[in-house]
Write a protein that holds these residues in place. Structure first.
Motif, PDB file in Angstrom:
ATOM      1  N   GLU A   1       0.826  -1.207   0.000  1.00 40.98           N
ATOM      2  CA  GLU A   1       0.000   0.000   0.000  1.00 40.98           C
ATOM      3  C   GLU A   1       0.859   1.256   0.000  1.00 40.98           C
ATOM      4  O   GLU A   1       0.497   2.266  -0.603  1.00 40.98           O
ATOM      5  N   ALA A   2       1.996   1.209   0.689  1.00 41.55           N
ATOM      6  CA  ALA A   2       2.882   2.375   0.736  1.00 41.55           C
ATOM      7  C   ALA A   2       3.476   2.664  -0.640  1.00 41.55           C
ATOM      8  O   ALA A   2       3.740   3.812  -0.991  1.00 41.55           O
ATOM      9  N   ARG A   3       3.680   1.635  -1.425  1.00 37.36           N
ATOM     10  CA  ARG A   3       4.282   1.829  -2.753  1.00 37.36           C
ATOM     11  C   ARG A   3       3.254   2.145  -3.828  1.00 37.36           C
ATOM     12  O   ARG A   3       3.609   2.473  -4.940  1.00 37.36           O
ATOM     13  N   ARG A   4       1.993   1.989  -3.503  1.00 32.60           N
ATOM     14  CA  ARG A   4       0.962   2.277  -4.498  1.00 32.60           C
ATOM     15  C   ARG A   4       0.938   3.745  -4.821  1.00 32.60           C
ATOM     16  O   ARG A   4       1.327   4.592  -4.032  1.00 32.60           O
ATOM     17  N   GLY A   5       0.427   4.052  -5.964  1.00 31.61           N
ATOM     18  CA  GLY A   5       0.342   5.429  -6.418  1.00 31.61           C
ATOM     19  C   GLY A   5       0.833   5.479  -7.855  1.00 31.61           C
ATOM     20  O   GLY A   5       1.428   4.530  -8.359  1.00 31.61           O
ATOM     21  N   PRO A   6       0.572   6.560  -8.518  1.00 34.38           N
ATOM     22  CA  PRO A   6       0.975   6.633  -9.918  1.00 34.38           C
ATOM     23  C   PRO A   6       2.494   6.662 -10.060  1.00 34.38           C
ATOM     24  O   PRO A   6       3.215   7.198  -9.219  1.00 34.38           O
ATOM     25  N   HIS A   7       2.927   6.072 -11.111  1.00 28.50           N
ATOM     26  CA  HIS A   7       4.356   6.052 -11.437  1.00 28.50           C
ATOM     27  C   HIS A   7       4.795   7.485 -11.757  1.00 28.50           C
ATOM     28  O   HIS A   7       4.014   8.267 -12.300  1.00 28.50           O
ATOM     29  N   PRO A   8       6.031   7.856 -11.437  1.00 28.73           N
ATOM     30  CA  PRO A   8       6.483   9.234 -11.701  1.00 28.73           C
ATOM     31  C   PRO A   8       6.369   9.642 -13.175  1.00 28.73           C
ATOM     32  O   PRO A   8       6.109  10.804 -13.485  1.00 28.73           O
ATOM     33  N   ILE A   9       6.535   8.692 -14.074  1.00 28.39           N
ATOM     34  CA  ILE A   9       6.412   9.012 -15.509  1.00 28.39           C
ATOM     35  C   ILE A   9       4.962   9.382 -15.830  1.00 28.39           C
ATOM     36  O   ILE A   9       4.707  10.317 -16.594  1.00 28.39           O
ATOM     37  N   ILE A  10       4.014   8.673 -15.232  1.00 28.05           N
ATOM     38  CA  ILE A  10       2.599   8.974 -15.453  1.00 28.05           C
ATOM     39  C   ILE A  10       2.273  10.378 -14.943  1.00 28.05           C
ATOM     40  O   ILE A  10       1.561  11.142 -15.594  1.00 28.05           O
ATOM     41  N   VAL A  11       2.805  10.713 -13.790  1.00 32.40           N
ATOM     42  CA  VAL A  11       2.571  12.045 -13.230  1.00 32.40           C
ATOM     43  C   VAL A  11       3.134  13.117 -14.155  1.00 32.40           C
ATOM     44  O   VAL A  11       2.488  14.140 -14.418  1.00 32.40           O
ATOM     45  N   ALA A  12       4.342  12.888 -14.686  1.00 28.91           N
ATOM     46  CA  ALA A  12       4.960  13.862 -15.593  1.00 28.91           C
ATOM     47  C   ALA A  12       4.148  14.001 -16.883  1.00 28.91           C
ATOM     48  O   ALA A  12       3.943  15.121 -17.382  1.00 28.91           O
TER      49      ALA A  12
ATOM     50  N   ARG B   1       0.955  13.487 -17.262  1.00 24.55           N
ATOM     51  CA  ARG B   1      -0.292  14.197 -16.965  1.00 24.55           C
ATOM     52  C   ARG B   1      -0.073  15.699 -16.905  1.00 24.55           C
ATOM     53  O   ARG B   1      -0.869  16.479 -17.417  1.00 24.55           O
ATOM     54  N   SER B   2       1.012  16.119 -16.270  1.00 22.57           N
ATOM     55  CA  SER B   2       1.259  17.554 -16.173  1.00 22.57           C
ATOM     56  C   SER B   2       1.597  18.137 -17.543  1.00 22.57           C
ATOM     57  O   SER B   2       1.178  19.249 -17.865  1.00 22.57           O
ATOM     58  N   LEU B   3       2.330  17.393 -18.373  1.00 28.77           N
ATOM     59  CA  LEU B   3       2.608  17.869 -19.725  1.00 28.77           C
ATOM     60  C   LEU B   3       1.335  17.892 -20.567  1.00 28.77           C
ATOM     61  O   LEU B   3       1.150  18.780 -21.402  1.00 28.77           O
ATOM     62  N   GLY B   4       0.474  16.933 -20.348  1.00 27.47           N
ATOM     63  CA  GLY B   4      -0.788  16.882 -21.096  1.00 27.47           C
ATOM     64  C   GLY B   4      -1.665  18.085 -20.813  1.00 27.47           C
ATOM     65  O   GLY B   4      -2.293  18.633 -21.711  1.00 27.47           O
ATOM     66  N   ARG B   5      -1.692  18.525 -19.564  1.00 23.97           N
ATOM     67  CA  ARG B   5      -2.485  19.718 -19.234  1.00 23.97           C
ATOM     68  C   ARG B   5      -1.925  20.943 -19.937  1.00 23.97           C
ATOM     69  O   ARG B   5      -2.674  21.765 -20.460  1.00 23.97           O
ATOM     70  N   GLY B   6      -0.605  21.071 -19.953  1.00 23.45           N
ATOM     71  CA  GLY B   6       0.023  22.212 -20.635  1.00 23.45           C
ATOM     72  C   GLY B   6      -0.238  22.185 -22.132  1.00 23.45           C
ATOM     73  O   GLY B   6      -0.523  23.220 -22.740  1.00 23.45           O
ATOM     74  N   ALA B   7      -0.146  21.000 -22.732  1.00 28.43           N
ATOM     75  CA  ALA B   7      -0.403  20.876 -24.166  1.00 28.43           C
ATOM     76  C   ALA B   7      -1.863  21.189 -24.482  1.00 28.43           C
ATOM     77  O   ALA B   7      -2.169  21.822 -25.504  1.00 28.43           O
TER      78      ALA B   7
END
Length: 113
Positions: free
Chosen positions: A32-43, A45-51
């Motif tokens: 459970e501690a390791r769950r969460g989005p992968h750092p690449i996915i987070v990056a 998503r943030s680039l997708g919002r800018g685009a």
């Protein structure tokens, strides 16, 4: 290699159920501690919002330019076009060739040949 026997007792859920449950909870807490989005996915998503914002701004600017800037070669009412293509376009917008107009002679007169 050793001839010692391997003790699988800690893995037996029936042997010590409380110890086995504690071991399972510890493993699950680590998962459970390791769950969460992968750092690449987070990056991404943030680039997708800018685009998306950039494409929206570009589309808005092009729409405003298309609405406010008059088209080159457009013919207003009562004006005679100086280009054969513009003349044919004006006729097609009007719904056909005006009565009493010879198409070839009108096009030659506009083209200047």
């Amino acid at each position: 290699m050793s001839d010692d026997k391997i003790d699988f007792g800690p893995l037996d859920p029936a042997g010590e159920p409380f110890r086995y449950e504690r071991m399972v909870r510890t493993v699950m807490a680590g998962v459970e501690a390791r769950r969460g989005p992968h750092p690449i996915i987070v990056a991404l998503r943030s680039l997708g919002r800018g685009a998306l914002l950039a494409s929206f701004a570009t589309a808005l600017a092009l729409w405003v330019a298309a609405v406010t800037i008059p088209r080159q070669g457009s013919v207003s009412a009562g004006e005679t076009p100086q280009d054969p293509v513009a003349l044919l376009t004006a006729w097609s917008r009007a719904g056909g060739v005006p009565d009493g107009v010879d198409v070839l002679s009108a096009l030659e007169a506009v083209d200047g040949r």
